[in-house]
Design an enzyme around this catalytic site. Sequence first.
Site, PDB file in Angstrom:
ATOM      1  N   CYS A 131      -0.408  41.483 -22.372  1.00 31.89           N
ATOM      2  CA  CYS A 131      -1.337  40.372 -22.190  1.00 31.89           C
ATOM      3  C   CYS A 131      -2.664  40.728 -22.835  1.00 31.89           C
ATOM      4  O   CYS A 131      -3.149  41.853 -22.686  1.00 31.89           O
ATOM      5  CB  CYS A 131      -1.538  40.083 -20.704  1.00 31.89           C
ATOM      6  SG  CYS A 131      -2.686  38.715 -20.362  1.00 31.89           S
ATOM      7  N   HIS A 173       4.578  32.722 -19.553  1.00 34.98           N
ATOM      8  CA  HIS A 173       3.399  33.588 -19.458  1.00 34.98           C
ATOM      9  C   HIS A 173       2.120  32.757 -19.505  1.00 34.98           C
ATOM     10  O   HIS A 173       1.209  32.950 -18.672  1.00 34.98           O
ATOM     11  CB  HIS A 173       3.440  34.607 -20.608  1.00 34.98           C
ATOM     12  CG  HIS A 173       2.301  35.576 -20.632  1.00 34.98           C
ATOM     13  ND1 HIS A 173       2.466  36.927 -20.419  1.00 34.98           N
ATOM     14  CD2 HIS A 173       0.979  35.405 -20.864  1.00 34.98           C
ATOM     15  CE1 HIS A 173       1.296  37.537 -20.510  1.00 34.98           C
ATOM     16  NE2 HIS A 173       0.380  36.631 -20.784  1.00 34.98           N
ATOM     17  N   GLU A 174       2.025  31.841 -20.470  1.00 36.19           N
ATOM     18  CA  GLU A 174       0.799  31.062 -20.618  1.00 36.19           C
ATOM     19  C   GLU A 174       0.633  30.046 -19.488  1.00 36.19           C
ATOM     20  O   GLU A 174      -0.486  29.827 -19.006  1.00 36.19           O
ATOM     21  CB  GLU A 174       0.768  30.372 -21.978  1.00 36.19           C
ATOM     22  CG  GLU A 174       0.810  31.320 -23.164  1.00 36.19           C
ATOM     23  CD  GLU A 174      -0.239  32.419 -23.107  1.00 36.19           C
ATOM     24  OE1 GLU A 174      -1.351  32.173 -22.584  1.00 36.19           O
ATOM     25  OE2 GLU A 174       0.047  33.531 -23.583  1.00 36.19           O
ATOM     26  N   HIS A 177      -0.804  31.726 -16.504  1.00 35.52           N
ATOM     27  CA  HIS A 177      -2.257  31.922 -16.604  1.00 35.52           C
ATOM     28  C   HIS A 177      -3.011  30.739 -16.015  1.00 35.52           C
ATOM     29  O   HIS A 177      -4.062  30.913 -15.379  1.00 35.52           O
ATOM     30  CB  HIS A 177      -2.668  32.070 -18.070  1.00 35.52           C
ATOM     31  CG  HIS A 177      -2.743  33.480 -18.557  1.00 35.52           C
ATOM     32  ND1 HIS A 177      -3.503  34.459 -17.940  1.00 35.52           N
ATOM     33  CD2 HIS A 177      -2.169  34.083 -19.630  1.00 35.52           C
ATOM     34  CE1 HIS A 177      -3.389  35.599 -18.601  1.00 35.52           C
ATOM     35  NE2 HIS A 177      -2.578  35.397 -19.629  1.00 35.52           N
TER      36      HIS A 177
END
Length: 224
Positions: A131, A173-174, A177
């Site tokens: 990351c 993953h995004e 976030h």
Amino acid sequence: MSQNPPETTLSDEQIRETVEQILSAGTLPPIVQAGHPALRRRAAAFDGQLSPGQLDRLIELMRQVMHEAPGVGLAAPQLGIPLQIAVIEDQYDVDPEAAAVRKRSPLEFMALLNPRYSPLGTELASSYEGCLSLNGLQAVVARPERVLLDFQVPDGSRAQREFSGWQARIVQHETDHLNGVLYIDRAQLRSLSSNAEYAAHWAEPGIGKACEGLGFGDGPVILP
């Protein structure tokens, strides 16, 4: 104590001011690192807080920051902006063997607003993941192999798209976030490695050697 990420505390006006400050700075903004509060709060859904021109400029700036890093995805909270906006793109040349094992294929540039993903099937894939907001570290994360992403595009229309393999990992993953979740929350922590130690010991297409050498499994970590 609840571990669910709290909502952002910034008002729409404060968000607009933050974005305009970043856009008018004339330089690429830094990527905030773990410990910054924007990374641990659920970002506000995008519902017109920015004008179309501001949104376009922010998306282009995020793309530049992602390329400069370099990375394959960037979420607005990584610039300290608590809005549900992310950009993704993967056009890097990678080792063919690693690409085959990780099911990694090129991904065209996309801007995602208010994304939500849901697993398709029960198959999981485990791989080392890093990351841009945790510089110098990697850890193994088990994620759904295939997901359905529901999102908005910058013109406001809704879209759905299926992703698999490494592309599915990127969008998960995004999207995480934007909900105050970092990959280390889902990681096998015994796998945590500096980039240098990963390169020295565990840099291979799969994770079998790392599982044995560091003593961890390849299953998912259940969040509260």
